[in-house]
Design a protein around this motif. Structure first.
Motif, PDB file in Angstrom:
ATOM      1  N   ILE A 161       0.834  -1.207   0.000  1.00  0.00           N
ATOM      2  CA  ILE A 161       0.000   0.000   0.000  1.00  0.00           C
ATOM      3  C   ILE A 161       0.864   1.251   0.000  1.00  0.00           C
ATOM      4  N   ARG A 162       1.846   1.275   0.875  1.00  0.00           N
ATOM      5  CA  ARG A 162       2.698   2.471   0.990  1.00  0.00           C
ATOM      6  C   ARG A 162       3.461   2.749  -0.288  1.00  0.00           C
ATOM      7  N   LYS A 163       3.982   1.709  -0.908  1.00  0.00           N
ATOM      8  CA  LYS A 163       4.717   1.871  -2.176  1.00  0.00           C
ATOM      9  C   LYS A 163       3.793   2.454  -3.250  1.00  0.00           C
ATOM     10  N   ASN A 164       2.602   1.885  -3.386  1.00  0.00           N
ATOM     11  CA  ASN A 164       1.661   2.364  -4.396  1.00  0.00           C
ATOM     12  C   ASN A 164       1.147   3.759  -4.075  1.00  0.00           C
ATOM     13  N   ASN A 165       0.888   4.042  -2.804  1.00  0.00           N
ATOM     14  CA  ASN A 165       0.384   5.363  -2.431  1.00  0.00           C
ATOM     15  C   ASN A 165       1.410   6.451  -2.701  1.00  0.00           C
ATOM     16  N   GLU A 166       2.670   6.169  -2.446  1.00  0.00           N
ATOM     17  CA  GLU A 166       3.716   7.160  -2.724  1.00  0.00           C
ATOM     18  C   GLU A 166       3.737   7.511  -4.211  1.00  0.00           C
ATOM     19  N   LYS A 167       3.586   6.516  -5.063  1.00  0.00           N
ATOM     20  CA  LYS A 167       3.561   6.750  -6.506  1.00  0.00           C
ATOM     21  C   LYS A 167       2.366   7.599  -6.924  1.00  0.00           C
ATOM     22  N   ARG A 168       1.242   7.411  -6.257  1.00  0.00           N
ATOM     23  CA  ARG A 168      -0.020   8.064  -6.635  1.00  0.00           C
ATOM     24  C   ARG A 168      -0.287   9.360  -5.878  1.00  0.00           C
ATOM     25  N   GLY A 169       0.551   9.696  -4.913  1.00  0.00           N
ATOM     26  CA  GLY A 169       0.332  10.914  -4.136  1.00  0.00           C
ATOM     27  C   GLY A 169      -0.814  10.792  -3.147  1.00  0.00           C
ATOM     28  N   ILE A 170      -1.000   9.601  -2.605  1.00  0.00           N
ATOM     29  CA  ILE A 170      -2.080   9.352  -1.654  1.00  0.00           C
ATOM     30  C   ILE A 170      -1.516   9.333  -0.235  1.00  0.00           C
ATOM     31  N   THR A 171      -2.244   9.955   0.671  1.00  0.00           N
ATOM     32  CA  THR A 171      -1.895   9.920   2.083  1.00  0.00           C
ATOM     33  C   THR A 171      -3.085   9.367   2.858  1.00  0.00           C
ATOM     34  N   GLY A 172      -2.835   8.964   4.107  1.00  0.00           N
ATOM     35  CA  GLY A 172      -3.947   8.459   4.899  1.00  0.00           C
ATOM     36  C   GLY A 172      -3.526   7.684   6.121  1.00  0.00           C
ATOM     37  N   MET A 173      -4.514   6.994   6.689  1.00  0.00           N
ATOM     38  CA  MET A 173      -4.321   6.212   7.914  1.00  0.00           C
ATOM     39  C   MET A 173      -5.225   4.994   7.844  1.00  0.00           C
ATOM     40  N   LEU A 174      -4.687   3.856   8.293  1.00  0.00           N
ATOM     41  CA  LEU A 174      -5.431   2.605   8.357  1.00  0.00           C
ATOM     42  C   LEU A 174      -5.346   2.083   9.785  1.00  0.00           C
ATOM     43  N   LEU A 175      -6.505   1.770  10.358  1.00  0.00           N
ATOM     44  CA  LEU A 175      -6.570   1.160  11.677  1.00  0.00           C
ATOM     45  C   LEU A 175      -7.137  -0.241  11.526  1.00  0.00           C
ATOM     46  N   TYR A 176      -6.597  -1.183  12.311  1.00  0.00           N
ATOM     47  CA  TYR A 176      -7.056  -2.570  12.286  1.00  0.00           C
ATOM     48  C   TYR A 176      -7.249  -3.041  13.715  1.00  0.00           C
ATOM     49  N   LYS A 177      -8.409  -3.624  13.988  1.00  0.00           N
ATOM     50  CA  LYS A 177      -8.683  -4.165  15.319  1.00  0.00           C
ATOM     51  C   LYS A 177      -9.617  -5.352  15.194  1.00  0.00           C
ATOM     52  N   ASP A 178      -9.165  -6.484  15.674  1.00  0.00           N
ATOM     53  CA  ASP A 178     -10.009  -7.684  15.746  1.00  0.00           C
ATOM     54  C   ASP A 178     -10.740  -7.991  14.437  1.00  0.00           C
ATOM     55  N   GLY A 179     -10.044  -7.855  13.317  1.00  0.00           N
ATOM     56  CA  GLY A 179     -10.647  -8.193  12.035  1.00  0.00           C
ATOM     57  C   GLY A 179     -11.422  -7.074  11.369  1.00  0.00           C
ATOM     58  N   ASP A 180     -11.398  -5.889  11.934  1.00  0.00           N
ATOM     59  CA  ASP A 180     -12.098  -4.747  11.336  1.00  0.00           C
ATOM     60  C   ASP A 180     -11.107  -3.660  10.934  1.00  0.00           C
ATOM     61  N   PHE A 181     -11.409  -2.998   9.831  1.00  0.00           N
ATOM     62  CA  PHE A 181     -10.590  -1.903   9.324  1.00  0.00           C
ATOM     63  C   PHE A 181     -11.403  -0.609   9.330  1.00  0.00           C
ATOM     64  N   ILE A 182     -10.699   0.489   9.530  1.00  0.00           N
ATOM     65  CA  ILE A 182     -11.229   1.818   9.243  1.00  0.00           C
ATOM     66  C   ILE A 182     -10.078   2.566   8.585  1.00  0.00           C
ATOM     67  N   GLN A 183     -10.373   3.220   7.475  1.00  0.00           N
ATOM     68  CA  GLN A 183      -9.308   3.863   6.701  1.00  0.00           C
ATOM     69  C   GLN A 183      -9.768   5.209   6.183  1.00  0.00           C
ATOM     70  N   VAL A 184      -8.823   6.147   6.152  1.00  0.00           N
ATOM     71  CA  VAL A 184      -9.005   7.427   5.479  1.00  0.00           C
ATOM     72  C   VAL A 184      -7.935   7.518   4.398  1.00  0.00           C
ATOM     73  N   MET A 185      -8.355   7.978   3.220  1.00  0.00           N
ATOM     74  CA  MET A 185      -7.426   8.203   2.109  1.00  0.00           C
ATOM     75  C   MET A 185      -7.606   9.636   1.630  1.00  0.00           C
ATOM     76  N   GLU A 186      -6.491  10.265   1.260  1.00  0.00           N
ATOM     77  CA  GLU A 186      -6.521  11.623   0.729  1.00  0.00           C
ATOM     78  C   GLU A 186      -5.717  11.666  -0.563  1.00  0.00           C
ATOM     79  N   GLY A 187      -6.223  12.399  -1.519  1.00  0.00           N
ATOM     80  CA  GLY A 187      -5.506  12.541  -2.772  1.00  0.00           C
ATOM     81  C   GLY A 187      -6.367  13.227  -3.812  1.00  0.00           C
ATOM     82  N   GLU A 188      -5.853  13.260  -5.014  1.00  0.00           N
ATOM     83  CA  GLU A 188      -6.573  13.877  -6.113  1.00  0.00           C
ATOM     84  C   GLU A 188      -7.805  13.043  -6.472  1.00  0.00           C
ATOM     85  N   GLU A 189      -8.845  13.710  -6.849  1.00  0.00           N
ATOM     86  CA  GLU A 189     -10.124  13.071  -7.172  1.00  0.00           C
ATOM     87  C   GLU A 189      -9.977  11.952  -8.203  1.00  0.00           C
ATOM     88  N   ASP A 190      -9.199  12.213  -9.255  1.00  0.00           N
ATOM     89  CA  ASP A 190      -9.074  11.219 -10.328  1.00  0.00           C
ATOM     90  C   ASP A 190      -8.208  10.023  -9.932  1.00  0.00           C
TER      91      ASP A 190
END
Length: 136
Positions: A30-59
């Motif tokens: 994810i980090r390798k691909n996000n760096e290429k695409r200019g995406i930033t964010g945060m991923l949380l994982y707990k007991d099999g559940d994810f919550i994620q925020v992604m930021e970047g250009e609309e396209d």
């Protein structure tokens, strides 16, 4: 690329409980691909559940989210928030990550995000606040 920054928040459930090695391998990719695409964010994982925020250009963000929705590693994907932003809130993270345990004091007041209560309505603003708590 467009000149409109977007922020997208979603939750999902893992197809199976992820091991530390699986999480590390997934994050490296994810980090390798996000760096290429200019995406930033945060991923949380707990007991099999994810919550994620992604930021970047609309396209970039919206097509990526479509790919994420087809990823077999998780299911029950629910988009909580999609909005325009003027600046990134996670600008220092190609993808920040926390594997949360039940004792983490930062969870105080946020346990409903990882609850199995199907009647609980998740507030998108609270979801973003949870991610911001783990940004620091």
């Amino acid at each position: 690329m467009s000149d409109t920054l977007r922020q997208l928040v979603y939750i999902s459930s893992a197809e199976h409980p992820f091991s530390e090695l699986e999480l590390a391998n997934m994050l490296a990719s994810i980090r390798k691909n996000n760096e290429k695409r200019g995406i930033t964010g945060m991923l949380l994982y707990k007991d099999g559940d994810f919550i994620q925020v992604m930021e970047g250009e609309e396209d970039v963000i919206y097509p990526l989210f479509e790919v994420i929705c087809k990823d077999h590693r998780h299911y029950s994907i629910v988009e909580l928030m999609r909005k325009s932003i003027t600046e990134r809130q996670f600008k220092n993270w190609s993808m920040g990550f926390h594997h949360i345990n039940n004792n983490d004091p930062r969870l105080a007041g946020f346990n409903q995000f990882f609850s199995d209560d199907i009647n609980h309505q998740i507030d998108p603003g609270e979801a973003l606040n949870l991610l911001l708590v783990f940004r620091e």
